[in-house]
Design an enzyme around this catalytic site. Sequence first.
Site, PDB file in Angstrom:
ATOM      1  CG  HIS A 178      -1.920   1.064   1.180  1.00 25.95           C
ATOM      2  ND1 HIS A 178      -2.003   2.125   2.365  1.00 25.95           N
ATOM      3  CD2 HIS A 178      -3.060   1.175   0.256  1.00 25.95           C
ATOM      4  CE1 HIS A 178      -3.052   2.555   1.965  1.00 25.95           C
ATOM      5  NE2 HIS A 178      -3.550   2.453   0.682  1.00 25.95           N
ATOM      6  CE  LYS A 190      -0.962   4.599  -1.863  1.00 23.75           C
ATOM      7  NZ  LYS A 190      -1.746   4.271  -1.271  1.00 23.75           N
ATOM      8  CG  ASP A 242      19.861   9.877 -10.760  1.00 28.45           C
ATOM      9  OD1 ASP A 242      19.351   9.199 -10.848  1.00 28.45           O
ATOM     10  OD2 ASP A 242      19.665  10.969 -11.331  1.00 28.45           O
ATOM     11  CG  HIS A 247      -6.803   8.494  -0.467  1.00 37.78           C
ATOM     12  ND1 HIS A 247      -5.766   8.292  -1.692  1.00 37.78           N
ATOM     13  CD2 HIS A 247      -7.400   7.228  -0.762  1.00 37.78           C
ATOM     14  CE1 HIS A 247      -4.875   6.598  -1.361  1.00 37.78           C
ATOM     15  NE2 HIS A 247      -6.149   6.422  -1.370  1.00 37.78           N
ATOM     16  CE  LYS A 265      -4.281   6.675   2.456  1.00 35.81           C
ATOM     17  NZ  LYS A 265      -5.388   6.595   2.402  1.00 35.81           N
ATOM     18  CG  ASP A 319       1.630  20.344  20.477  1.00 38.03           C
ATOM     19  OD1 ASP A 319       0.177  20.445  20.714  1.00 38.03           O
ATOM     20  OD2 ASP A 319       2.019  19.560  21.446  1.00 38.03           O
TER      21      ASP A 319
END
Length: 414
Positions: free
Chosen positions: A122, A124, A129, A319, A321, A326
């Site tokens: 899941h 990404k 390089d 979508h 996350k 603070d």
Amino acid sequence: MRRKPFAQAPGTGPADDHQVRLLQGAEEFFPALIEAMDAAMADIQFETYIFDFTGAGATVAQALMRAAARGVRTHLVVDGVGTGALPKAWAERFRAAGVQFRVYSPLGPLGLLLPHRWRRLHRKLCVVDGRVLFCGGINVLDDFHDPNHGTLEAPRFDFAVRATGSLVASASDTMDQLWWRMQAVRDARQRRLPEALRALRAASAARHAEQGGDPDAGPPVRATLVLRDNVRNRSRIEKAYRKAIGTARHEVIIANAYFMPGGKLRRALVMAARRGVRVRLLLQGRYEYFMQYHAARPVYGALLEAGVEIYEYAPSFLHAKVAVIDAQGDRPWATVGSSNLDPLSLLLAREANVVVEDAAFAIDLRQRLVHAMQHAGRRMDPARYAGRPLRQRVLDRVAFGLMRLALWVAGKRY
């Protein structure tokens, strides 16, 4: 390319040699990603849950092909559920250009009926390089297109980061390990044992990249890559959240697409609210999937009762996350990544988050989340939640029960 050892293990703590830039949505993410790919000289490592070739997604595919065609080693891994087999035409184009691609855990005849198939890729991640890392929640998917719902009226709400510094080697290392382990399995299934052994040796020798600065990205910040897998890093992301929430003094803001936190994380949020911390959650307000939509709602009651503010994002699919804690204090903390706060992410999937301890970054993320809550969020009224229709409550409890049953079948406690 010459490699050097990298001492910091994933999730052990932040180093202060990074430049990190926040990217919102595919509109900001894709151009930055394509620019890095077009400048690649040696290799591109790329992992994504969904690779969709509709609209803007095709521009990323074309950038990969351009890089491979000029001799850049290009490794692409997609998930067997999120993406499945690549469309035949694109698979042929990739092969012709020299893009090497693999499908992580492709579904067999029984599909997801087998619990071990619930462990998905899941995260990404993209490393170019060995110097530039992209990490976040954004798939290769046009912001105005959804594979299940068609054209969207407003863009998907999501984030990623572009980072340089020593954390890039951690990402490169873990991606290399996965690639060569998948290659070893593929060779073994084809009874090419010598090749399988070589691939396993390559996985164990996981490469580490030379690091270089990014003079245009601003002053250095403290950051680390936090991984979740089913071997050594089973609970690192959840522990990072709980630790940050447990030390919050003023404010906690979390934006999360599929929100069904376990007992420990729920208690951390409740305790923070009860000691006077302002806790705000920006959650999915549009119906996307039955389980994720309904199973989340039974956990809202205790949070609302403790004074947690819950906002539901309405214009499009949320979508993101991400979290920021603070931001205006003396210990700012923020995270951007792929991990939802639900059992699929926290117990089963391979996930990756970047944690940043920097005031400017945290304030930037906070401003974007507060704007979304104020202008695109509907605040949940505790009384209305308690009095929601019987049918709604039954569906919520059924989904919650099915989720718990699935975890029991998978042998997990949450």
